[in-house]
Design an enzyme around this catalytic site. Sequence first.
Site, PDB file in Angstrom:
ATOM      1  N   ASP A 124       0.783  -1.090  -0.074  1.00  0.00           N
ATOM      2  CA  ASP A 124      -0.112   0.069   0.053  1.00  0.00           C
ATOM      3  C   ASP A 124       0.863   1.119  -0.010  1.00  0.00           C
ATOM      4  O   ASP A 124       0.497   2.350  -0.737  1.00  0.00           O
ATOM      5  CB  ASP A 124      -0.890  -0.047   1.172  1.00  0.00           C
ATOM      6  CG  ASP A 124      -1.880  -1.069   1.289  1.00  0.00           C
ATOM      7  OD1 ASP A 124      -2.183  -1.657   0.235  1.00  0.00           O
ATOM      8  OD2 ASP A 124      -2.551  -1.300   2.256  1.00  0.00           O
TER       9      ASP A 124
HETATM   10  P1  TAP Z   1       0.890  -3.900   3.211  1.00  0.00           P
HETATM   11  O1  TAP Z   1       0.293  -2.973   2.176  1.00  0.00           O
HETATM   12  O2  TAP Z   1      -0.123  -4.542   4.211  1.00  0.00           O
HETATM   13  O3  TAP Z   1       1.573  -4.844   2.165  1.00  0.00           O
HETATM   14  C1  TAP Z   1       2.246  -6.184   2.651  1.00  0.00           C
HETATM   15  C2  TAP Z   1       2.613  -6.924   1.542  1.00  0.00           C
HETATM   16  O4  TAP Z   1       3.535  -7.916   2.219  1.00  0.00           O
HETATM   17  C3  TAP Z   1       1.441  -7.873   1.011  1.00  0.00           C
HETATM   18  O5  TAP Z   1       1.272  -7.439  -0.113  1.00  0.00           O
HETATM   19  C4  TAP Z   1       2.126  -9.267   1.276  1.00  0.00           C
HETATM   20  O6  TAP Z   1       1.919  -9.728  -0.174  1.00  0.00           O
HETATM   21  C5  TAP Z   1       3.565  -9.272   1.538  1.00  0.00           C
HETATM   22  N1  TAP Z   1       4.186 -10.213   2.270  1.00  0.00           N
HETATM   23  C6  TAP Z   1       3.541 -10.614   3.378  1.00  0.00           C
HETATM   24  N2  TAP Z   1       4.419 -11.712   3.928  1.00  0.00           N
HETATM   25  C7  TAP Z   1       5.435 -11.605   3.238  1.00  0.00           C
HETATM   26  C8  TAP Z   1       6.620 -12.361   3.465  1.00  0.00           C
HETATM   27  N3  TAP Z   1       6.627 -13.454   4.395  1.00  0.00           N
HETATM   28  N4  TAP Z   1       7.528 -12.410   2.674  1.00  0.00           N
HETATM   29  C9  TAP Z   1       7.221 -11.382   1.500  1.00  0.00           C
HETATM   30  N5  TAP Z   1       6.278 -10.455   1.478  1.00  0.00           N
HETATM   31  C10 TAP Z   1       5.178 -10.769   2.221  1.00  0.00           C
HETATM   32  O7  TAP Z   1       2.076  -3.336   3.926  1.00  0.00           O
HETATM   33  P2  TAP Z   1       2.745  -1.934   3.938  1.00  0.00           P
HETATM   34  O8  TAP Z   1       3.072  -1.686   2.373  1.00  0.00           O
HETATM   35  O9  TAP Z   1       3.774  -2.160   5.105  1.00  0.00           O
HETATM   36  O10 TAP Z   1       1.462  -0.943   4.226  1.00  0.00           O
HETATM   37  C11 TAP Z   1       0.814  -0.913   5.618  1.00  0.00           C
HETATM   38  C12 TAP Z   1      -0.516  -1.001   5.722  1.00  0.00           C
HETATM   39  O11 TAP Z   1      -1.255  -1.482   6.734  1.00  0.00           O
HETATM   40  C13 TAP Z   1      -1.146   0.503   5.146  1.00  0.00           C
HETATM   41  O12 TAP Z   1      -2.386   0.326   4.319  1.00  0.00           O
HETATM   42  C14 TAP Z   1      -1.386   1.095   6.398  1.00  0.00           C
HETATM   43  O13 TAP Z   1      -2.569   1.878   6.533  1.00  0.00           O
HETATM   44  C15 TAP Z   1      -1.762  -0.155   7.144  1.00  0.00           C
HETATM   45  N6  TAP Z   1      -1.693   0.061   8.573  1.00  0.00           N
HETATM   46  C16 TAP Z   1      -0.935   0.437   9.107  1.00  0.00           C
HETATM   47  C17 TAP Z   1      -0.725   0.598  10.525  1.00  0.00           C
HETATM   48  C18 TAP Z   1       0.565   1.239  11.036  1.00  0.00           C
HETATM   49  S1  TAP Z   1       0.366   2.391  12.193  1.00  0.00           S
HETATM   50  N7  TAP Z   1       1.830   1.234  10.575  1.00  0.00           N
HETATM   51  C19 TAP Z   1      -1.477   0.139  11.309  1.00  0.00           C
HETATM   52  C20 TAP Z   1      -2.577  -0.640  10.939  1.00  0.00           C
HETATM   53  C21 TAP Z   1      -2.600  -0.643   9.385  1.00  0.00           C
HETATM   54  P3  TAP Z   1       1.971 -11.477  -0.609  1.00  0.00           P
HETATM   55  O14 TAP Z   1       0.921 -11.991   0.290  1.00  0.00           O
HETATM   56  O15 TAP Z   1       1.746 -11.484  -1.927  1.00  0.00           O
HETATM   57  O16 TAP Z   1       3.139 -11.913   0.036  1.00  0.00           O
END
Ligand code: TAP
Length: 463
Positions: free
Chosen positions: A389
């Site tokens: 994201d």
């Molecule tokens: P995300 O958009 O959640 O994407 C993480 C990606 O990691 C996934 O697409 C997944 O794809 C991949 N992944 C998962 N496990 C993996 C592994 N073992 N090896 C390689 N890839 C892996 O993460 P982001 O870009 O860090 O964004 C964070 C999101 O979380 C935002 O939307 C944010 O608003 C939200 N959020 C943030 C917080 C805070 S405060 N940081 C709290 C709650 C929510 P695959 O499944 O294809 O591997």
Amino acid sequence: MQHHILELIYLIGSLGFVIGLKMLSHPETARKGNLVAASGMGLSIVGTLLFYREDVPAMIYGLILLAMAIGTIAGWIAAKKVQMTAMPQMVSIFNGMGGACAMLIGLIEFDKYLVSGEALALLTVLGSMVIGSVSFAGSVIAWAKLNGNMKKEIRLPKYNILNTAVMIIVVLLVGLIVSGQLNDPMIVYITCGVALLYGIMLVIPIGGADMPVVISLLNSFTGMAAAFAGFMYSNKIMLTGGILVGSAGTILTVVMCKAMNRSLTSVIFGAFGGGGAASAAGAGDKSVRDISISDTAVLLNYSKKVVIVPGYGLAVAQAQHVIHELETILQDRGVDVKYAIHPVAGRMPGHMNVLLAESNVDYEKLVEMEHINPEFATTDVVLVIGANDVVNPAAKTDPGSPIYGMPILDVEAAHNVIVNKRSMSAGYAGIDNDLFYKPKTSMLFGNAKQVLTDLVNELKSMN
Ligand code: TAP
């Protein structure tokens, strides 16, 4: 005399909170800061037990110590066992416990003021009870959502009008009790129940990317509830602690909203950002380009400047140590390596900073979004590891996207973008990512830890 000693202890305790909080603002001092603040709290608790009142029966002390022992052991075990990726839900449930305390204090103390009819005292008691109840109920729902226990989106029709109506009912009830027009204890219990209901209704419709904002908002509620309780007991340490937590939570809420380009009202009343997997299937017949480990290693080895974008997947894979190894190898070969830190990468504020600090990555190498964005144009390779994201161009280009308006890392400006993830699955916001189909992007599929280990080995063999 005892009173003066206690005042002095509270002053030292408060100083511990303030200094601890200040130290928490930098990764290098954060660990110690936590200890300083906890010591301030420990000292204040011991001081209160020793000097607060002389006429407390031994049995009460026994009960207090028993409760403290149970709480300490449960908290210790939970904190020791928690996985880094489950930290947000733990923060949420711990915060809820604070709210529950404030609610119980209100419930225990209200009747003496109800009888005496002291309006200000009643207002503080009810303030503590109502805000504590909202924080408690909301935090439990937030915990359930983050923990995956509540996957289904529940959104009542016209929920924002409904929520506002429930909030108005709570405020009205408090007003009527404080002004002496209602003085039945049952009404107070009903007010508490409606406040609990409001806490649930407040958090239930909030989805996906907005959860971090809600957690910090609930944090500030707990602080406010504790401050009300401190005011009621004329207890300076409770008041100071409450105000500090309340204001820190409020500041964090504002900072998080800014990082996601969302207003607080749109988080509370807008209820988007959940998204589910709604548009994850939007890939159509677009195709992606794969890249092999050896080609990636060659590209990295002959780069002048590499920027690593860590995301949630890095934390899931626990690949923080191996990424540091990769960085060190490249650095030793004269490549300029930096990490691009998005404020909401991962699942909690500062997640990437904490993760990379664990593997002793130099803090100077962690560059915040607004400072790294202008640097992408001069970057040879951007290595996106488990982030999705936070590098999704839809945030800039697609007004219909749930993340539209959220500032992102402009990785597209770099000469090459290599994205590591396991599949084409969506990230937290549940949406497809156009970056993966761009001509400059190559996909390096696999578990982050395995892929990075293979890359490290490949680079070593190229020596
Ligand atoms: P995300 O958009 O959640 O994407 C993480 C990606 O990691 C996934 O697409 C997944 O794809 C991949 N992944 C998962 N496990 C993996 C592994 N073992 N090896 C390689 N890839 C892996 O993460 P982001 O870009 O860090 O964004 C964070 C999101 O979380 C935002 O939307 C944010 O608003 C939200 N959020 C943030 C917080 C805070 S405060 N940081 C709290 C709650 C929510 P695959 O499944 O294809 O591997």
